[in-house]
Design an enzyme around this catalytic site. Structure first.
Site, mmCIF file in Angstrom:
data_model
loop_
_atom_site.group_PDB
_atom_site.id
_atom_site.type_symbol
_atom_site.label_atom_id
_atom_site.label_comp_id
_atom_site.label_asym_id
_atom_site.label_seq_id
_atom_site.Cartn_x
_atom_site.Cartn_y
_atom_site.Cartn_z
ATOM 1 N N ASP A 110 49.350 14.662 74.637
ATOM 2 C CA ASP A 110 48.587 13.610 75.506
ATOM 3 C C ASP A 110 49.668 13.052 76.470
ATOM 4 O OD1 ASP A 110 46.472 13.596 73.661
ATOM 5 O OD2 ASP A 110 46.772 11.448 72.867
ATOM 6 N N ASP A 164 33.725 10.010 72.146
ATOM 7 C CA ASP A 164 34.568 8.850 71.381
ATOM 8 C C ASP A 164 33.780 7.818 71.005
ATOM 9 O OD1 ASP A 164 36.620 10.667 72.618
ATOM 10 O OD2 ASP A 164 36.727 9.277 74.299
#
Length: 245
Positions: A8, A130
């Site tokens: 990330d 998500d």
């Protein structure tokens, strides 16, 4: 099933967030390219990159880092998400050597964009869904919609989407195990292969995904667990390869 290390990216560094909160981030390395090298040397067969700044800003911010990793490992499938909201951005990443782009927010707000992207870049598009309590979240998880994950996933079946990355926000970065029942339900409800994400802590969580006996689950993304050492990439991949169930 593939074990897919996550990198990330925030402000050029490799970080992990808890439950998607930008203010709750831990920096694990200020050199994401060498972090990628670590996972490649550990035997990973695919990398998952996320441009966190991009997810919040709606356009690539850490694109140079992504390109650098793709150039260094031309034979390694790389998937990138975060801020991918135009065909131009997809083209940029594909030309840079990225194997898959992950469309998240835009897939929820403009599902027709997914069909467009799949047509322009066949075999290159993954949809990132998500969710919180089964409902899709968008904009770097800042907004929760009234759209159900399974309903939306089914919408993309005809488009030619390569996979769905399903992340349970409540689990992400908490290392308390992933949402196996829902991941299994999603994999069984759609013809699109599913990649599980969020909450993987150790080998027990990998085993739980395999024990779900859902052939549609083709991969598991892991972040904090491999950075904090509760899961070893090579060991986990070997476990998947040798799993008899």
């Amino acid at each position: 099933m593939l074990i897919i290390p996550a990198i990330d990216l925030k402000d050029g560094a490799c970080v992990r967030l808890r439950q998607g909160r930008m203010e709750d981030s831990t920096v694990f390395s200020d050199d994401p390219v060498s972090m990628a090298a670590k996972w490649v040397e550990g035997g990973c067969r695919r990398l998952h990159l996320v441009d966190l700044n991009g997810a919040f800003e709606g356009q690539p911010v850490n694109g140079e880092v992504v390109t650098a990793i793709a150039k260094r490992y031309p034979n390694l499938p790389i998937q990138i998400g975060g801020g991918i909201r135009s065909l131009e951005t997809i083209e940029h990443y594909v030309k840079a050597g990225v194997s898959y782009v992950i469309i998240g927010t835009k897939a929820v707000k403009q599902p027709e964009f997914v069909a467009e992207a799949c047509k322009a870049f066949p075999g290159k598009v993954i949809v990132g869904l998500d969710a919180k309590d089964g409902f899709v979240a968008t904009d770097g998880w800042a907004e929760v919609s009234s759209v159900q994950v399974i309903d939306l996933a089914r919408r993309f079946e005809a488009d030619g989407v390569s996979a769905i990355v399903y992340t349970d926000i409540a689990k992400d970065g908490m290392m308390q195990g992933c949402n196996v029942p829902f991941t299994k339900a999603l994999a069984e409800a759609t013809r699109i292969p599913v990649i599980a994400s969020g909450g993987i802590h150790n080998l027990g969580d990998i085993k739980a995904l395999l024990d779900a006996k859902a052939p549609g689950i083709i991969g598991a993304i892991t972040g904090r667990a491999i950075y904090e050492g509760t899961l070893d990439v090579a060991e986990a991949q070997a476990f998947c390869d040798n799993y008899q169930g």
